[in-house]
Write a protein that holds these residues in place. Structure first.
Motif, mmCIF file in Angstrom:
data_model
loop_
_atom_site.group_PDB
_atom_site.id
_atom_site.type_symbol
_atom_site.label_atom_id
_atom_site.label_comp_id
_atom_site.label_asym_id
_atom_site.label_seq_id
_atom_site.Cartn_x
_atom_site.Cartn_y
_atom_site.Cartn_z
ATOM 1 N N VAL A 160 -3.833 -14.867 3.950
ATOM 2 C CA VAL A 160 -3.178 -13.930 4.863
ATOM 3 C C VAL A 160 -3.304 -14.423 6.302
ATOM 4 C CG1 VAL A 160 -3.435 -11.868 3.411
ATOM 5 C CG2 VAL A 160 -5.300 -12.527 4.941
ATOM 6 N N TYR A 161 -2.472 -13.832 7.159
ATOM 7 C CA TYR A 161 -2.439 -14.262 8.555
ATOM 8 C C TYR A 161 -2.483 -13.042 9.474
ATOM 9 C CZ TYR A 161 -1.059 -18.567 6.295
ATOM 10 O OH TYR A 161 -1.047 -19.661 5.478
ATOM 11 N N ALA A 162 -2.942 -13.248 10.697
ATOM 12 C CA ALA A 162 -3.060 -12.146 11.669
ATOM 13 C C ALA A 162 -1.733 -11.407 11.779
ATOM 14 C CB ALA A 162 -3.482 -12.694 13.023
ATOM 15 N N GLY A 163 -1.803 -10.084 11.680
ATOM 16 C CA GLY A 163 -0.606 -9.252 11.772
ATOM 17 C C GLY A 163 -0.041 -8.846 10.429
ATOM 18 N N ASP A 164 -0.466 -9.493 9.345
ATOM 19 C CA ASP A 164 0.018 -9.111 8.015
ATOM 20 C C ASP A 164 -0.443 -7.692 7.677
ATOM 21 O OD1 ASP A 164 1.285 -11.492 7.544
ATOM 22 O OD2 ASP A 164 -0.268 -12.316 6.221
ATOM 23 N N ALA A 165 0.434 -6.936 7.029
ATOM 24 C CA ALA A 165 0.108 -5.577 6.580
ATOM 25 C C ALA A 165 -0.322 -5.650 5.115
ATOM 26 C CB ALA A 165 1.316 -4.663 6.726
ATOM 27 N N VAL A 166 -1.553 -5.207 4.859
ATOM 28 C CA VAL A 166 -2.153 -5.366 3.532
ATOM 29 C C VAL A 166 -2.415 -4.004 2.899
ATOM 30 C CG1 VAL A 166 -4.219 -6.176 2.302
ATOM 31 C CG2 VAL A 166 -3.202 -7.581 4.103
ATOM 32 N N TYR A 167 -2.155 -3.936 1.590
ATOM 33 C CA TYR A 167 -2.548 -2.749 0.818
ATOM 34 C C TYR A 167 -3.477 -3.195 -0.305
ATOM 35 C CZ TYR A 167 -2.534 0.930 -2.657
ATOM 36 O OH TYR A 167 -2.931 1.867 -3.578
ATOM 37 N N ILE A 168 -4.669 -2.565 -0.353
ATOM 38 C CA ILE A 168 -5.653 -2.841 -1.395
ATOM 39 C C ILE A 168 -5.881 -1.556 -2.186
ATOM 40 C CG2 ILE A 168 -8.066 -3.466 -1.869
ATOM 41 C CD1 ILE A 168 -6.593 -5.848 -0.862
ATOM 42 N N PRO A 169 -5.651 -1.542 -3.499
ATOM 43 C CA PRO A 169 -5.905 -0.323 -4.279
ATOM 44 C C PRO A 169 -7.402 -0.027 -4.363
ATOM 45 C CG PRO A 169 -5.449 -2.157 -5.741
ATOM 46 C CD PRO A 169 -5.218 -2.672 -4.347
ATOM 47 N N THR A 170 -7.740 1.243 -4.417
ATOM 48 C CA THR A 170 -9.150 1.641 -4.537
ATOM 49 C C THR A 170 -9.342 2.405 -5.847
ATOM 50 O OG1 THR A 170 -8.734 3.678 -3.296
ATOM 51 C CG2 THR A 170 -9.492 1.764 -2.045
ATOM 52 N N PRO A 171 -10.558 2.360 -6.419
ATOM 53 C CA PRO A 171 -10.822 3.083 -7.676
ATOM 54 C C PRO A 171 -10.513 4.568 -7.539
ATOM 55 C CG PRO A 171 -12.623 1.584 -7.166
ATOM 56 C CD PRO A 171 -11.732 1.592 -5.962
ATOM 57 N N ASN B 154 -9.353 -9.001 -8.289
ATOM 58 C CA ASN B 154 -8.751 -10.268 -8.722
ATOM 59 C C ASN B 154 -7.728 -10.052 -9.837
ATOM 60 O OD1 ASN B 154 -9.163 -12.964 -7.760
ATOM 61 N ND2 ASN B 154 -9.818 -13.528 -9.831
ATOM 62 N N MET B 155 -7.973 -9.023 -10.654
ATOM 63 C CA MET B 155 -7.091 -8.717 -11.780
ATOM 64 C C MET B 155 -5.983 -7.731 -11.406
ATOM 65 S SD MET B 155 -8.520 -10.527 -14.146
ATOM 66 C CE MET B 155 -7.815 -9.903 -15.672
ATOM 67 N N SER B 156 -6.062 -7.167 -10.210
ATOM 68 C CA SER B 156 -5.136 -6.106 -9.825
ATOM 69 C C SER B 156 -3.696 -6.594 -9.671
ATOM 70 C CB SER B 156 -5.592 -5.482 -8.500
ATOM 71 O OG SER B 156 -4.652 -4.527 -8.047
ATOM 72 N N LYS B 157 -2.763 -5.719 -10.085
ATOM 73 C CA LYS B 157 -1.335 -5.996 -9.915
ATOM 74 C C LYS B 157 -0.736 -5.121 -8.809
ATOM 75 C CE LYS B 157 -1.421 -8.506 -13.741
ATOM 76 N NZ LYS B 157 -1.388 -9.994 -13.682
ATOM 77 N N GLU B 158 -1.620 -4.426 -8.052
ATOM 78 C CA GLU B 158 -1.134 -3.465 -7.055
ATOM 79 C C GLU B 158 -1.346 -3.917 -5.611
ATOM 80 O OE1 GLU B 158 -2.195 0.692 -7.923
ATOM 81 O OE2 GLU B 158 -3.125 -0.089 -9.759
ATOM 82 N N ILE B 159 -1.952 -5.058 -5.418
ATOM 83 C CA ILE B 159 -2.167 -5.556 -4.054
ATOM 84 C C ILE B 159 -0.832 -5.974 -3.448
ATOM 85 C CG2 ILE B 159 -3.211 -7.417 -2.685
ATOM 86 C CD1 ILE B 159 -5.494 -7.429 -4.773
ATOM 87 N N SER B 160 -0.615 -5.598 -2.193
ATOM 88 C CA SER B 160 0.622 -6.044 -1.534
ATOM 89 C C SER B 160 0.325 -6.570 -0.139
ATOM 90 C CB SER B 160 1.648 -4.911 -1.467
ATOM 91 O OG SER B 160 1.242 -3.914 -0.536
#
Length: 274
Positions: A50-61, A32-38
């Motif tokens: 988000v919607y079907a087909g969206d390309a998501v990046y989630i940062p990991t520890p 929730n605090m991350s500034k790296e999600i795209s």
């Protein structure tokens, strides 16, 4: 973690998706605090829909596993960016008990897979051959741990036992605890942990030898071996719970099936695949 939003997650926020995947509150807060999600290459908030087909990046520890590389290759049966299914050979431990050890499956995995983080979701007895799931980042590890706990990962084992006739399908629901008279054995114990094994099919493969298909709801140490011995059909080649003098355990983790938590694809991996 990079993934494409499947139809099942259409019109949900990323937070709602990871809440459904039962990610712990602490991790939800960090995201929730991350500034790296795209989303589709643009920096976005965890609360974005988000919607079907969206390309998501989630940062990991930025965590690393502590296994020493063995400089031996592990046999990979399935791999994507976040998950791998590995074949564990006979006589190899799943993971080291001491960080100085370097000849276990996880030492082979850290050498083989291009990731600094590799952790097993479950374990197999040293003498058991078969498939094992590995998480390639800490977020996926927590998601898969919960899926295993909730029986959303199906593990099918095959075991050979002595029998005059096929063994009828049945559920063995008997608690298992430590054997205080033998440091390496487990036993049926009213004070032990609940253990559930399903015999789902059987067939005679030669005279007096029956092959069982088994499904686990729990994963106690030596569970299948203890349960089958308790009903009078110890696994062939088991010196600990049967009368074998050879360590030729006829037991393998044959098949793993689950729905991929991110892509929602059905993943089915079998020893028969190679």
């Amino acid at each position: 973690m990079k993934f494409t939003i499947p139809q099942n997650y259409d019109s949900k926020t990323l937070r709602e998706i990871f809440q459904e995947l039962t990610l712990p509150k602490k991790d939800l807060h960090l995201l929730n605090m991350s500034k790296e999600i795209s989303i589709n290459g643009e920096i976005s908030k965890f609360t974005t829909k988000v919607y079907a087909g969206d390309a998501v990046y989630i940062p990991t520890p930025d965590e690393k596993s502590n296994y020493l590389p063995s400089y031996r290759y592990a046999q990979i049966y399935y791999e994507d960016d976040d998950i791998a299914v590995i074949m564990k050979p006979k006589g190899v431990k799943t993971h080291p008990n001491d960080l100085k050890e370097s000849n276990t499956l996880m030492n082979h995995v850290i050498y083989t897979i291009d990731s600094d983080y590799v952790e097993p979701i479950h374990r197999l007895d040293q003498e058991t051959v078969g498939l094992l799931i590995v998480a390639k980042n800490p977020i996926m590890k927590k998601i898969l741990d919960k899926m295993l706990e909730e029986n959303k990962i199906e593990r099918i084992y095959k075991a050979h036992v002595h029998s005059l006739l096929p063994i009828k399908p049945q559920t063995i629901d008997m608690p298992i605890g430590k054997d205080k008279f033998h440091p390496n054995r487990r036993r049926i114990s009213t004070t032990g942990q609940r253990a559930i094994t399903h015999i789902i099919d059987s067939e005679m493969i030669e005279e007096n030898v029956c092959e069982l298909d088994l499904k686990l709801d729990t994963g106690r140490t030596h569970q299948i071996r203890v349960h089958l011995a308790e009903i009078g059909h110890p696994v062939i080649g088991d010196p600990l719970y049967g009368n074998s003098t050879l360590r030729q355990l006829k037991l393998n983790s044959h098949q793993i099936e689950f729905t991929h938590p991110l892509t929602q694809e059905h993943i089915s991996v079998s020893l028969d695949d190679k």
